[in-house]
Design a protein around this motif. Structure first.
Motif, PDB file in Angstrom:
ATOM      1  N   GLY A 169      10.885  93.744  93.577  1.00 40.08           N
ATOM      2  CA  GLY A 169      11.804  92.685  93.560  1.00 40.08           C
ATOM      3  C   GLY A 169      11.312  91.667  94.713  1.00 40.08           C
ATOM      4  O   GLY A 169      10.453  92.050  95.348  1.00 40.08           O
TER       5      GLY A 169
ATOM      6  N   LEU B 272      19.048  96.019  87.075  1.00 38.22           N
ATOM      7  CA  LEU B 272      18.324  94.830  87.222  1.00 38.22           C
ATOM      8  C   LEU B 272      19.275  93.911  88.085  1.00 38.22           C
ATOM      9  O   LEU B 272      20.629  94.005  87.789  1.00 38.22           O
ATOM     10  CB  LEU B 272      18.157  94.294  85.844  1.00 38.22           C
ATOM     11  CG  LEU B 272      17.884  92.732  85.818  1.00 38.22           C
ATOM     12  CD1 LEU B 272      16.569  92.525  86.271  1.00 38.22           C
ATOM     13  CD2 LEU B 272      18.016  92.122  84.457  1.00 38.22           C
TER      14      LEU B 272
ATOM     15  N   LEU C 219      20.160  90.256  89.923  1.00 41.70           N
ATOM     16  CA  LEU C 219      19.752  88.974  90.024  1.00 41.70           C
ATOM     17  C   LEU C 219      20.777  88.021  90.943  1.00 41.70           C
ATOM     18  O   LEU C 219      22.030  88.235  90.914  1.00 41.70           O
ATOM     19  CB  LEU C 219      19.706  88.038  88.732  1.00 41.70           C
ATOM     20  CG  LEU C 219      18.776  88.816  87.651  1.00 41.70           C
ATOM     21  CD1 LEU C 219      19.189  88.007  86.356  1.00 41.70           C
ATOM     22  CD2 LEU C 219      17.268  88.566  87.846  1.00 41.70           C
TER      23      LEU C 219
ATOM     24  N   TYR D  79      21.526  84.136  93.031  1.00 44.09           N
ATOM     25  CA  TYR D  79      21.013  82.523  93.230  1.00 44.09           C
ATOM     26  C   TYR D  79      21.962  82.054  94.188  1.00 44.09           C
ATOM     27  O   TYR D  79      23.188  82.042  94.076  1.00 44.09           O
ATOM     28  CB  TYR D  79      21.044  81.979  91.815  1.00 44.09           C
ATOM     29  CG  TYR D  79      20.439  80.227  91.948  1.00 44.09           C
ATOM     30  CD1 TYR D  79      19.099  80.223  91.986  1.00 44.09           C
ATOM     31  CD2 TYR D  79      21.329  79.395  92.102  1.00 44.09           C
ATOM     32  CE1 TYR D  79      18.757  78.726  92.319  1.00 44.09           C
ATOM     33  CE2 TYR D  79      21.115  78.138  92.212  1.00 44.09           C
ATOM     34  CZ  TYR D  79      19.818  77.782  92.206  1.00 44.09           C
ATOM     35  OH  TYR D  79      19.508  76.299  92.362  1.00 44.09           O
TER      36      TYR D  79
ATOM     37  N   SER E 111      16.583  82.358  95.610  1.00 46.21           N
ATOM     38  CA  SER E 111      16.890  83.515  94.436  1.00 46.21           C
ATOM     39  C   SER E 111      16.285  84.899  94.858  1.00 46.21           C
ATOM     40  O   SER E 111      15.143  85.046  95.718  1.00 46.21           O
ATOM     41  CB  SER E 111      16.338  83.008  93.223  1.00 46.21           C
ATOM     42  OG  SER E 111      14.821  82.989  93.162  1.00 46.21           O
TER      43      SER E 111
ATOM     44  N   TYR F  76      15.378  88.836  92.985  1.00 47.85           N
ATOM     45  CA  TYR F  76      15.548  89.426  91.903  1.00 47.85           C
ATOM     46  C   TYR F  76      15.215  91.069  92.159  1.00 47.85           C
ATOM     47  O   TYR F  76      14.249  91.097  93.045  1.00 47.85           O
ATOM     48  CB  TYR F  76      14.581  89.083  90.616  1.00 47.85           C
ATOM     49  CG  TYR F  76      13.328  89.223  90.681  1.00 47.85           C
ATOM     50  CD1 TYR F  76      12.506  90.632  90.463  1.00 47.85           C
ATOM     51  CD2 TYR F  76      12.398  88.535  91.623  1.00 47.85           C
ATOM     52  CE1 TYR F  76      11.102  90.565  90.674  1.00 47.85           C
ATOM     53  CE2 TYR F  76      11.156  88.611  91.698  1.00 47.85           C
ATOM     54  CZ  TYR F  76      10.573  89.616  91.485  1.00 47.85           C
ATOM     55  OH  TYR F  76       9.155  89.991  91.584  1.00 47.85           O
TER      56      TYR F  76
END
Length: 290
Positions: A46, A257, A259, A261, A280, A282
């Motif tokens: 990541g 997973l 994510l 932002y 951002s 991930y």
């Protein structure tokens, strides 16, 4: 009796709350028993983007989660808290927390280790078109940047639990006179389980005071005399969105997973220190819960 850790980002990004039903607790694997340590470790690949000019992105390979809940006191990924009021529908806590601003300047900041989980108004001093272009291109020379230190915030926070998700409101102030600023957080989180999949979504709005913004993103006279005079920080709002998808492989194992932002507003993105108006994150990997 159980308490729930609603994960905003990766396994370690937690929000303290209660369990609505024992069955949902078993399915989500997000519950811990009172007076028992909850330990988890995520390993994968990541990155957290760094909006600061000439600063590298922050890699994410190993992420710990450490939590303990007593009857009233709790420790949650670096934060301490005490539950003042706890009911089926809402909880009010006194707690410590920290913002993620210092993490852009310091790689080993707790916000990068635990990834705890963030438009502003325009700067009061306008620049000419040529100066604005210079800001956009970030071709500004600075002397060595001064320290932007980590600090804790003393916070009062409230959670409201409903069938439509969890609402959080919190406000905190600098505990150690690092910037003497304040921060307020407003978040909504919703989780849904489908077979072995668990999806956690969230949106947030974070207000940062002028003192906080100026400490981290303002230009000091020793760094650049011109931009020290030109850039003026102000209080501002950040807005964010998050998604975590987890597949429950076994009792202790998850594939995940994550994510995130965050959109910075003008009061921060106008700073000559920044080359981007967003950050951002991930992460893809496996998590083991001990």
């Amino acid at each position: 009796m159980h308490k729930t850790i609603l994960q905003f980002l990766i396994v370690f990004l937690a929000v303290h709350t209660q369990v609505f039903a024992e069955e949902s607790c078993k399915q989500s694997q997000n519950c811990i028993d009172i007076d028992r340590w909850d330990l988890a470790l995520a390993i994968g690949l990541g990155s957290r983007s760094n909006p600061l000019s000439d600063y590298e992105n922050i890699p994410v390979y190993v992420v710990p989660s450490i939590a303990y809940y007593g009857d009233n006191w709790f420790f949650d990924n670096g934060n301490l808290g005490y539950s003042l009021i706890e009911s089926e529908r809402f909880t009010i806590n006194l707690a410590t927390t920290y913002s993620d601003d210092s993490g852009f300047f310091n790689k080993w900041d707790p916000s990068n280790i635990f990834m705890l989980a963030n438009g502003y108004q325009r700067s009061s001093v306008s620049a000419s078109s040529a100066q604005q272009a210079e800001m956009v291109d970030k071709t500004i020379d600075f002397d060595e940047l001064g320290d932007r230190n980590f600090t804790m915030l003393a916070t009062i926070e409230g959670f409201y639990f409903s069938r439509f998700g969890v609402l959080k409101a919190a406000i905190g102030h600098d505990m150690f006179n690092v910037h003497n600023g304040a921060q307020a957080d407003f978040k909504w989180n919703y989780s849904i389980a489908v077979d072995n999949w668990v999806f956690d979504t969230g949106v947030s709005a974070t207000w940062k005071s002028e003192d906080l913004v100026d400490y981290y993103y303002g230009i000091r006279v020793t760094e650049n005399t011109f931009w020290h005079q030109q850039y003026r920080a102000s209080s501002a709002w950040n807005f964010g969105a998050e998604l975590t998808a987890r597949y429950l492989i076994a009792t202790h194992w998850d594939a995940l997973l994550a994510l995130r932002y965050t959109k910075f507003a003008k009061a921060i993105s106008d700073s000559p220190l920044l080359s981007d108006d967003y950050s951002s994150t991930y992460f893809v990997g496996m998590a083991y819960r001990f």
